[in-house]
Enzyme design. Structure first.
Site, PDB file in Angstrom:
ATOM      1  N   LYS A  90      -8.785  -2.986   0.359  1.00  0.00           N
ATOM      2  CA  LYS A  90      -9.672  -3.113  -0.792  1.00  0.00           C
ATOM      3  C   LYS A  90      -8.986  -3.933  -1.873  1.00  0.00           C
ATOM      4  CE  LYS A  90     -12.238  -0.179  -4.093  1.00  0.00           C
ATOM      5  NZ  LYS A  90     -12.497   1.224  -4.528  1.00  0.00           N
ATOM      6  N   HIS A 142      17.954  -7.461  11.989  1.00  0.00           N
ATOM      7  CA  HIS A 142      18.874  -7.832  13.062  1.00  0.00           C
ATOM      8  C   HIS A 142      18.283  -8.989  13.864  1.00  0.00           C
ATOM      9  CE1 HIS A 142      21.752  -4.492  12.708  1.00  0.00           C
ATOM     10  NE2 HIS A 142      20.706  -3.791  12.298  1.00  0.00           N
ATOM     11  N   THR A 166       4.866  -5.713   6.491  1.00  0.00           N
ATOM     12  CA  THR A 166       5.738  -6.753   7.040  1.00  0.00           C
ATOM     13  C   THR A 166       5.371  -8.141   6.529  1.00  0.00           C
ATOM     14  OG1 THR A 166       4.318  -6.985   8.997  1.00  0.00           O
ATOM     15  CG2 THR A 166       6.156  -5.429   9.148  1.00  0.00           C
TER      16      THR A 166
END
Length: 205
Positions: free
Chosen positions: A192, A123, A174
Site C-alpha cells: 500500500k 557472503h 532485499t
C-alpha cells in the site's frame, strides 16, 4: 489520532537526564575503544531506565554519530564497526534485535520492533577458489525518517529504505523501498502507498 504516552514520557525523561548522560559519554571517551566495546556488550541485559541510559551513553561514545532520545532495550545486539554507523534522533530499538552496524545510516523517528534484524554484509558465493566464509562484501543499509520496522522483519543490504515507511512483521527486505510505502512478505513487496499529505498535516497540527 492517538499518541503514545510512553514515547512522550521517555522524551521528557531524556531531556531531564541529558546533562548526566552526556557527562557519562564524555567519561567513556577516556576509555580505550576495546574496553568501551566490552562494557557495552556487558550492559546489554541491564533492564529499566538505567539500562536505557547507559546504553545511550555508550552509543554516543562508540557510534560515528548519535542523535538524541535513543532508547535501546535489553537484548539488542550491535555488531560490526560501530564507528561507521550514524543514528538520528527519537529512535527505539526493542528487545532481541540484531543490528549489523557496518555503514548503517538511520534517520529520525525510527522504530525497530522485537526480533528484527538489519544485515549489512553478504557472503560471496561465486569467487573462484575462495570459501564463502572468507569472502564478505559490505552491503550497507540506509533508512530514512519516520520508519516502523515490524517484529521479526529482516532487512538485508545493500538497500535503501525511504521515509514514511512501514515494514510488516516478518517481512524480508532485499530491495529498495520508496518513500510513503507499506511493504510486507517474503521477499517484501509493496502492499500500500501512504498519503504523504496526511502525514504532513498530522505532524504539523
Amino acid at each position: 489520532m492517538r499518541t503514545s504516552p510512553s514515547f512522550h514520557k521517555g522524551e521528557k525523561a531524556f531531556r531531564i537526564a541529558k546533562p548526566v548522560l552526556m557527562s557519562v559519554a564524555y567519561f567513556l571517551y577516556l576509555l580505550p575503544r576495546p574496553i568501551a566495546m566490552g562494557l557495552f556488550g556487558w550492559m546489554r541485559g541491564i533492564p529499566g531506565y538505567l539500562g536505557v541510559a547507559l546504553r545511550y551513553a555508550f552509543i554516543q561514545r562508540l557510534f560515528g554519530h548519535c542523535g538524541e532520545n535513543i532508547a535501546v532495550m535489553p537484548g539488542a545486539y550491535f555488531i560490526g564497526d560501530l564507528s561507521t554507523a550514524t543514528f538520528g534522533s527519537h529512535i527505539s530499538v526493542w528487545n532481541n534485535t540484531w543490528i549489523d552496524c557496518d555503514g548503517l545510516r538511520m534517520g529520525n523517528h525510527v522504530m525497530l520492533s522485537h526480533n528484527a534484524s538489519i544485515i549489512s554484509g553478504t557472503h560471496c558465493y561465486d569467487e573462484e577458489g575462495v570459501m564463502m566464509r572468507d569472502a564478505v562484501d559490505p552491503a550497507p543499509v540506509r533508512i530514512g525518517d519516520n520508519v516502523w520496522i515490524g517484529a521479526g522483519a529482516r532487512i538485508i543490504g545493500p538497500v535503501t529504505i525511504g521515509s514514511n515507511v512501514v515494514i510488516a512483521a516478518n517481512a524480508v527486505v532485499t530491495k529498495d523501498v520508496e518513500n510513503n510505502s507499506i511493504v510486507g512478505g517474503v521477499p517484501a513487496r509493496l502492499l500500500k502507498k501512504i498519503d504523504a499529505n496526511r502525514i504532513e498535516s498530522e505532524t504539523t497540527a
